[in-house]
Design a protein around this motif. Structure first.
Motif, PDB file in Angstrom:
ATOM      1  N   MET A   1       0.812  -1.216   0.000  1.00 47.57           N
ATOM      2  CA  MET A   1       0.000   0.000   0.000  1.00 47.57           C
ATOM      3  C   MET A   1       0.847   1.269   0.000  1.00 47.57           C
ATOM      4  O   MET A   1       0.364   2.338  -0.372  1.00 47.57           O
ATOM      5  CB  MET A   1      -0.950  -0.008   1.202  1.00 47.57           C
ATOM      6  N   ARG A   2       2.089   1.158   0.385  1.00 48.87           N
ATOM      7  CA  ARG A   2       2.986   2.311   0.316  1.00 48.87           C
ATOM      8  C   ARG A   2       3.270   2.732  -1.122  1.00 48.87           C
ATOM      9  O   ARG A   2       3.714   3.852  -1.374  1.00 48.87           O
ATOM     10  CB  ARG A   2       4.303   1.985   1.023  1.00 48.87           C
ATOM     11  N   ARG A   3       3.016   1.826  -2.058  1.00 48.45           N
ATOM     12  CA  ARG A   3       3.310   2.091  -3.460  1.00 48.45           C
ATOM     13  C   ARG A   3       2.082   2.528  -4.257  1.00 48.45           C
ATOM     14  O   ARG A   3       2.155   2.739  -5.461  1.00 48.45           O
ATOM     15  CB  ARG A   3       3.928   0.845  -4.090  1.00 48.45           C
ATOM     16  N   VAL A   4       0.940   2.617  -3.579  1.00 50.08           N
ATOM     17  CA  VAL A   4      -0.302   2.955  -4.280  1.00 50.08           C
ATOM     18  C   VAL A   4      -0.294   4.415  -4.723  1.00 50.08           C
ATOM     19  O   VAL A   4       0.125   5.307  -3.982  1.00 50.08           O
ATOM     20  CB  VAL A   4      -1.523   2.677  -3.357  1.00 50.08           C
ATOM     21  N   ARG A   5      -0.810   4.627  -5.912  1.00 49.69           N
ATOM     22  CA  ARG A   5      -0.985   5.979  -6.439  1.00 49.69           C
ATOM     23  C   ARG A   5      -2.137   5.955  -7.424  1.00 49.69           C
ATOM     24  O   ARG A   5      -2.435   4.905  -8.022  1.00 49.69           O
ATOM     25  CB  ARG A   5       0.282   6.466  -7.141  1.00 49.69           C
ATOM     26  N   ALA A   6      -2.804   7.081  -7.588  1.00 48.48           N
ATOM     27  CA  ALA A   6      -3.884   7.168  -8.577  1.00 48.48           C
ATOM     28  C   ALA A   6      -3.320   6.861  -9.960  1.00 48.48           C
ATOM     29  O   ALA A   6      -2.218   7.293 -10.317  1.00 48.48           O
ATOM     30  CB  ALA A   6      -4.493   8.556  -8.549  1.00 48.48           C
ATOM     31  N   GLY A   7      -4.069   6.084 -10.715  1.00 47.88           N
ATOM     32  CA  GLY A   7      -3.635   5.697 -12.047  1.00 47.88           C
ATOM     33  C   GLY A   7      -2.975   4.334 -12.090  1.00 47.88           C
ATOM     34  O   GLY A   7      -2.896   3.713 -13.156  1.00 47.88           O
ATOM     35  N   MET A   8      -2.488   3.848 -10.962  1.00 51.98           N
ATOM     36  CA  MET A   8      -1.934   2.495 -10.882  1.00 51.98           C
ATOM     37  C   MET A   8      -3.029   1.498 -11.223  1.00 51.98           C
ATOM     38  O   MET A   8      -4.192   1.686 -10.878  1.00 51.98           O
ATOM     39  CB  MET A   8      -1.408   2.253  -9.470  1.00 51.98           C
ATOM     40  N   LEU A   9      -2.692   0.422 -11.906  1.00 57.97           N
ATOM     41  CA  LEU A   9      -3.699  -0.565 -12.298  1.00 57.97           C
ATOM     42  C   LEU A   9      -3.983  -1.537 -11.159  1.00 57.97           C
ATOM     43  O   LEU A   9      -3.088  -1.864 -10.360  1.00 57.97           O
ATOM     44  CB  LEU A   9      -3.230  -1.346 -13.526  1.00 57.97           C
ATOM     45  N   GLU A  10      -5.231  -1.995 -11.100  1.00 59.90           N
ATOM     46  CA  GLU A  10      -5.590  -3.027 -10.126  1.00 59.90           C
ATOM     47  C   GLU A  10      -4.638  -4.216 -10.213  1.00 59.90           C
ATOM     48  O   GLU A  10      -4.147  -4.720  -9.200  1.00 59.90           O
ATOM     49  CB  GLU A  10      -7.016  -3.526 -10.390  1.00 59.90           C
ATOM     50  N   SER A  11      -4.384  -4.677 -11.433  1.00 55.21           N
ATOM     51  CA  SER A  11      -3.546  -5.856 -11.633  1.00 55.21           C
ATOM     52  C   SER A  11      -2.117  -5.617 -11.165  1.00 55.21           C
ATOM     53  O   SER A  11      -1.452  -6.539 -10.668  1.00 55.21           O
ATOM     54  CB  SER A  11      -3.561  -6.276 -13.103  1.00 55.21           C
ATOM     55  N   ASP A  12      -1.627  -4.395 -11.287  1.00 52.74           N
ATOM     56  CA  ASP A  12      -0.270  -4.085 -10.826  1.00 52.74           C
ATOM     57  C   ASP A  12      -0.183  -4.129  -9.303  1.00 52.74           C
ATOM     58  O   ASP A  12       0.805  -4.627  -8.736  1.00 52.74           O
ATOM     59  CB  ASP A  12       0.169  -2.714 -11.339  1.00 52.74           C
ATOM     60  N   LEU A  13      -1.198  -3.606  -8.624  1.00 46.42           N
ATOM     61  CA  LEU A  13      -1.193  -3.653  -7.166  1.00 46.42           C
ATOM     62  C   LEU A  13      -1.332  -5.095  -6.678  1.00 46.42           C
ATOM     63  O   LEU A  13      -0.677  -5.499  -5.709  1.00 46.42           O
ATOM     64  CB  LEU A  13      -2.315  -2.788  -6.598  1.00 46.42           C
ATOM     65  N   ALA A  14      -2.157  -5.894  -7.350  1.00 46.87           N
ATOM     66  CA  ALA A  14      -2.286  -7.307  -6.983  1.00 46.87           C
ATOM     67  C   ALA A  14      -0.946  -8.024  -7.134  1.00 46.87           C
ATOM     68  O   ALA A  14      -0.546  -8.817  -6.279  1.00 46.87           O
ATOM     69  CB  ALA A  14      -3.362  -7.975  -7.833  1.00 46.87           C
ATOM     70  N   ALA A  15      -0.237  -7.739  -8.228  1.00 48.97           N
ATOM     71  CA  ALA A  15       1.076  -8.360  -8.445  1.00 48.97           C
ATOM     72  C   ALA A  15       2.067  -7.920  -7.377  1.00 48.97           C
ATOM     73  O   ALA A  15       2.900  -8.729  -6.915  1.00 48.97           O
ATOM     74  CB  ALA A  15       1.596  -7.991  -9.836  1.00 48.97           C
ATOM     75  N   GLU A  16       1.996  -6.662  -6.970  1.00 51.60           N
ATOM     76  CA  GLU A  16       2.884  -6.165  -5.916  1.00 51.60           C
ATOM     77  C   GLU A  16       2.612  -6.864  -4.592  1.00 51.60           C
ATOM     78  O   GLU A  16       3.541  -7.240  -3.861  1.00 51.60           O
ATOM     79  CB  GLU A  16       2.714  -4.649  -5.764  1.00 51.60           C
ATOM     80  N   LEU A  17       1.349  -7.067  -4.278  1.00 50.57           N
ATOM     81  CA  LEU A  17       0.992  -7.799  -3.063  1.00 50.57           C
ATOM     82  C   LEU A  17       1.530  -9.224  -3.092  1.00 50.57           C
ATOM     83  O   LEU A  17       2.105  -9.713  -2.112  1.00 50.57           O
ATOM     84  CB  LEU A  17      -0.529  -7.826  -2.903  1.00 50.57           C
ATOM     85  N   ASP A  18       1.357  -9.898  -4.221  1.00 50.06           N
ATOM     86  CA  ASP A  18       1.854 -11.267  -4.355  1.00 50.06           C
ATOM     87  C   ASP A  18       3.374 -11.304  -4.200  1.00 50.06           C
ATOM     88  O   ASP A  18       3.928 -12.199  -3.548  1.00 50.06           O
ATOM     89  CB  ASP A  18       1.443 -11.848  -5.707  1.00 50.06           C
ATOM     90  N   HIS A  19       4.056 -10.341  -4.809  1.00 53.88           N
ATOM     91  CA  HIS A  19       5.518 -10.266  -4.700  1.00 53.88           C
ATOM     92  C   HIS A  19       5.941 -10.073  -3.250  1.00 53.88           C
ATOM     93  O   HIS A  19       6.872 -10.747  -2.770  1.00 53.88           O
ATOM     94  CB  HIS A  19       6.040  -9.112  -5.560  1.00 53.88           C
ATOM     95  N   GLN A  20       5.273  -9.172  -2.543  1.00 53.82           N
ATOM     96  CA  GLN A  20       5.632  -8.908  -1.156  1.00 53.82           C
ATOM     97  C   GLN A  20       5.388 -10.138  -0.276  1.00 53.82           C
ATOM     98  O   GLN A  20       6.179 -10.430   0.638  1.00 53.82           O
ATOM     99  CB  GLN A  20       4.852  -7.702  -0.625  1.00 53.82           C
ATOM    100  N   MET A  21       4.299 -10.863  -0.528  1.00 53.32           N
ATOM    101  CA  MET A  21       4.048 -12.071   0.255  1.00 53.32           C
ATOM    102  C   MET A  21       5.160 -13.086   0.052  1.00 53.32           C
ATOM    103  O   MET A  21       5.664 -13.688   1.013  1.00 53.32           O
ATOM    104  CB  MET A  21       2.674 -12.663  -0.102  1.00 53.32           C
ATOM    105  N   ARG A  22       5.543 -13.299  -1.194  1.00 53.82           N
ATOM    106  CA  ARG A  22       6.645 -14.225  -1.487  1.00 53.82           C
ATOM    107  C   ARG A  22       7.936 -13.749  -0.821  1.00 53.82           C
ATOM    108  O   ARG A  22       8.682 -14.538  -0.233  1.00 53.82           O
ATOM    109  CB  ARG A  22       6.848 -14.330  -2.998  1.00 53.82           C
TER     110      ARG A  22
END
Length: 360
Positions: A158-179
């Motif tokens: 969530m620290r990387r969230v910004r307007a215009g970011m895609l849903e799919s990009d934030l989902a991928a970031e979450l998955d990356h952080q979990m790994r």
């Protein structure tokens, strides 16, 4: 864990005696793992009501099974249904239960073709799943670690969230952080929804931008040591208006009512009704379109279900989600979800993330 697996198989044997079955054929990977520790993708387990259990697998898993499994292992080159029936026949077992909710029709046909005089296949759905409802201290700790991992991944992403970011990009970031934080994998396909799409309870994230002055829904969980976790949090890109604040307040109160209702001996349906009554008071009952929660463990959806008419009585050690929501087409939706463990006098919330609406 060896002793714990033995205890689980012993409880299953007691259930088989009560069900008047000579044995149970387990084919679903989560229950195979629960009873033996085996983490491979191809195995069947035969658990007699009396006598030693045996896990059957193919040569690809010979070394892994020797490392993982706490019962007898048989490595076979024949199809597993044929091999498991051969063992059952040698043991002179007759009433053979099978996981009717797990076994494929093709494997059922293969088992049936191997029947001998006096032997029968009996559907026996839910026997192992009922045992899995109450978690041991080891299981609860695994879910706790998994939940901590998911919550920290959410915080980092969530620290990387910004307007215009895609849903799919934030989902991928979450998955990356979990790994990155030690998860084996996401517990399910991570849900990230923006704006009006938050009114779709289980939509998939796509190439849709996060919108300024609109809601953002994130539903994520991790798998660690085989055990899943589940949480949903809401954010708002800007300053939320009165309608958003009122909707959020309603759902938060509904969740608190449901959490307060959780405890040993309580009907699962009573927890759902506690959440639903709050939303009814706000005129939002029709906007709550799913059950209040579900069990979590080796699978992301397990027994018990916290739904309207569920008659299961909660017991200490059960781990469930509590996740009321309200969804309004054309406006958006709000869901607040925590993973909790039932205790001797209520419940403990395992999700460390704040429940407050996150301003971005």
């Amino acid at each position: 864990m060896t002793e714990e697996y033995k205890q689980r198989r012993e409880r299953l044997r007691e259930a088989l005696v009560a069900s008047k079955l000579d044995a149970l054929i387990i084919s679903g990977p989560p229950s195979v793992r629960y009873l033996t520790g085996f983490t491979g993708s191809n195995a069947m387990v035969l658990v007699p009501a009396g006598g030693e259990a045996v896990l059957l697998t193919d040569p690809r898993y010979e070394i892994q099974a020797a490392q993982d499994v706490s019962c007898r292992v048989s490595v076979v080159k024949t199809p597993l249904p044929k091999a498991v029936m051969s063992v059952a026949r040698r043991k002179r077992l007759h009433r053979l239960g099978f996981e009717s909710g797990r076994l494929t029709f093709a494997d059922y046909e293969a088992l049936r073709e191997c029947l001998w005089l006096g032997a029968s296949l009996e559907p026996a759905a839910g026997i192992v799943e009922k045992l899995r409802m109450v978690k041991s201290a080891v299981e609860v700790e695994a879910i706790r670690r998994s939940m901590q991992t998911a919550a920290e991944a959410y915080k980092q992403a969530m620290r990387r969230v910004r307007a215009g970011m895609l849903e799919s990009d934030l989902a991928a970031e979450l998955d990356h952080q979990m790994r990155r934080l030690g998860a084996e994998k996401p517990a399910f396909e991570t849900i990230v929804l923006a704006g009006e799409r938050t009114a779709l309870p289980h939509a998939r994230p796509g190439p849709y931008p996060l919108i300024a002055n609109r809601l953002l829904l994130v539903d994520a969980g991790a798998v660690q040591s085989g055990y899943a976790s589940d949480m949903t949090r809401m954010a708002f890109l800007g300053t939320p208006g009165r309608r958003v604040r009122r909707l959020y307040k309603a759902v938060l109160e509904a969740q608190q009512a449901a959490l307060s209702a959780v405890g040993p001996g309580i009907l699962a349906g009573a927890v759902d009704q506690a959440a639903r009554q709050v939303l009814r008071n706000y005129g939002l009952e029709q906007a709550f379109v799913h059950a209040t929660g579900h069990g979590v463990g080796l699978e992301i959806h397990e027994m018990p279900r916290l739904g309207k008419r569920e008659k299961t009585r909660l017991a200490a050690g059960m781990v469930v989600t509590v996740e009321p929501g309200a969804y309004i087409e054309g406006f958006g939706g709000i869901r607040i979800e925590d993973t909790v463990v039932v205790t001797s006098n209520g419940c403990e919330v395992l999700t460390p993330a704040s429940r407050e609406l996150l301003p971005l």
